[in-house]
Scaffold this motif. Sequence first.
Motif, PDB file in Angstrom:
ATOM      1  N   PHE A  26     -37.932  18.771 148.529  1.00 28.54           N
ATOM      2  CA  PHE A  26     -39.475  18.812 148.806  1.00 28.54           C
ATOM      3  C   PHE A  26     -40.232  18.247 147.647  1.00 28.54           C
ATOM      4  CE2 PHE A  26     -43.826  20.338 149.195  1.00 28.54           C
ATOM      5  CZ  PHE A  26     -43.999  19.673 150.177  1.00 28.54           C
ATOM      6  N   MET A  27     -40.263  18.766 146.588  1.00 28.00           N
ATOM      7  CA  MET A  27     -40.979  18.591 145.509  1.00 28.00           C
ATOM      8  C   MET A  27     -40.637  16.977 144.845  1.00 28.00           C
ATOM      9  SD  MET A  27     -41.573  21.970 143.149  1.00 28.00           S
ATOM     10  CE  MET A  27     -39.793  22.636 143.202  1.00 28.00           C
ATOM     11  N   LEU A  28     -39.472  16.699 144.967  1.00 25.69           N
ATOM     12  CA  LEU A  28     -39.036  15.311 144.489  1.00 25.69           C
ATOM     13  C   LEU A  28     -39.723  14.380 145.630  1.00 25.69           C
ATOM     14  CD1 LEU A  28     -35.534  15.900 143.265  1.00 25.69           C
ATOM     15  CD2 LEU A  28     -37.365  15.210 141.950  1.00 25.69           C
ATOM     16  N   ALA A  29     -39.614  14.534 146.771  1.00 25.52           N
ATOM     17  CA  ALA A  29     -39.829  13.658 147.768  1.00 25.52           C
ATOM     18  C   ALA A  29     -41.452  13.557 148.235  1.00 25.52           C
ATOM     19  CB  ALA A  29     -39.261  13.983 149.090  1.00 25.52           C
ATOM     20  N   ALA A  30     -42.040  14.918 147.826  1.00 26.61           N
ATOM     21  CA  ALA A  30     -43.571  14.683 148.381  1.00 26.61           C
ATOM     22  C   ALA A  30     -44.458  14.685 147.127  1.00 26.61           C
ATOM     23  CB  ALA A  30     -43.878  16.109 149.025  1.00 26.61           C
ATOM     24  N   GLY A  31     -43.989  15.198 146.040  1.00 23.39           N
ATOM     25  CA  GLY A  31     -44.986  15.194 145.021  1.00 23.39           C
ATOM     26  C   GLY A  31     -44.553  14.518 143.897  1.00 23.39           C
TER      27      GLY A  31
END
Length: 557
Positions: A26-31
């Motif tokens: 999630f962090m790699l994709a969204a942030g």
Amino acid sequence: MSRVPGVLRWRPEISVETLVLCSAVFMLAAGNGRFWQAALAQRSWAEPATWGFSAALFVALSALYLLAGAAVATRHTVKPLLTVLLLASAAAACYSDRYAVYFDRAMLRNILATDLHEARELLGWPLALYLLGLGALPSLLVWWPRLKRRTPGRAVALRLAWLVAAAAVAAGALVPVFADFASLMRNHKEVRYLLNPGNVVAALAGNAWGSGQGPGGPRLPVGADAKFNAAWQQRVRPTLFVLVVGETARAQNFALNGYGRPTNPDLARRPVINFPQVTACGTSTEVSLPCMFSPWGRGRYDEGRILGHESLLHVLARAGFQVQWRDNQSGCKGVCSGLAQQQFNGAAAAASCAGGQCPDEVLLQGLEGAARDERGNLFVVLHQLGSHGPAYYKRYPAAFRRFAPACESEDLRRCTREEIVNAYDNSLLYTDYVLGALVDLLERAQATHDTAMLYVSDHGESLGEGGLYLHGVPYPIAPDVQTRVPMVMWLSPAFRRSHDIDEACLRRRAAQPASHDNLFHSLLGVLDVQTAAYERDLDLFDGCRMPAALHARASAP
């Protein structure tokens, strides 16, 4: 109806490793919008190789994040740890997206050293939305599932299996694209400062245990042998030298340097000596301020050595100057430790300062009284609020709103570049006014003192060029607008005579390149302080000091 409460109470059961992996993805994709933009720059999505490289990089980074997280997380710590990382990633993503901020050790120190008044300008609805959407809501999902219980032996075995698998996946994903990946890391090292939240974690570790940490004890002496040289025996009046440390002023927007707008009308009317080609030690106050007051500068930059030693101010005080630091910003970053200090913003702000933040004119209050003090030689540093962003429009009174329309928002992306530049130029116009008022004060002080003034900014500023805003980009990749700074000098006739300055020679020298590296040695040289720490080759005044006989002829009526 009786089944509804049971349905609502249902929670999936997953392993610690799965939770870490999902959070990493999630962090790699969204942030990490800015990271992916930089990593895939100049690649065409029409080419299959671009898709293959991006997929391999995403898989490898996910595996590496899993490897790092699973190495330290337990059933009891994983949820708090992931919550902190999600919130940190959200905040970093906000400032990366809005201002193209690179999070390295220096930038983290800037953040930690920022005072409340500066910090308020960087807070607002955009940050709140990022923290909510990329931080708080995902954190709720982190706390939703139950974590599987395992016997100690099985937990260790499975954890080791996950770690080995993560390492194998990371290596396997990178092997097919290793040439491209190596080229990216070699030619664009700065992209690692955009990778959230790894950049924040690395910066914290670097400042806590690496070379970025501050001194652990008393600062080591510099110039322990400092003393006034023989020239002082011939002087009958004390010297008052004022060093003005500007904030975020870039050389490109100074009219004295050829800028097309009249941003320096007050200085242009006075016989100042302008240095148009000056390079800063760093791109942030946290780096530049200690560096410019050290004997080593950028040319021999060693962060640990600089932070662990005394500064120019301690050398001058040891020689016999009364030294005072007058601050309208966030402190002296240790360069004035143990010396007289006066803070003008915050709780000690004058009644005329709105919201506890003072216009830079406040730095001149009481200075004329100090100039009338004939007890000794005075060296005063005025640390300006200057053009500190992003709220440039708050850095000048209404009378200086000359360039319009000006951006009146802390969220610079809501303004056009013309509006941002207008507000920034208005702040420089006000700095010019303050410097002009200081010169007038020093002219009046000639009745009792030999007076002089040197102004130099700590670093520059990006105003949207290349998508960059503010400052703090790592020095090796920083644009010129963040590293080129204005520097202006004014010497009273009495000071020039007393200190044997050949003004024509100094004006010729000013046209040549200079840097913050010259500051330490030039001030020791012009103020006739003798010490082994002085290096003649870095003294801007060297070669422009008149021999005694020539000086006598130049001083004759």
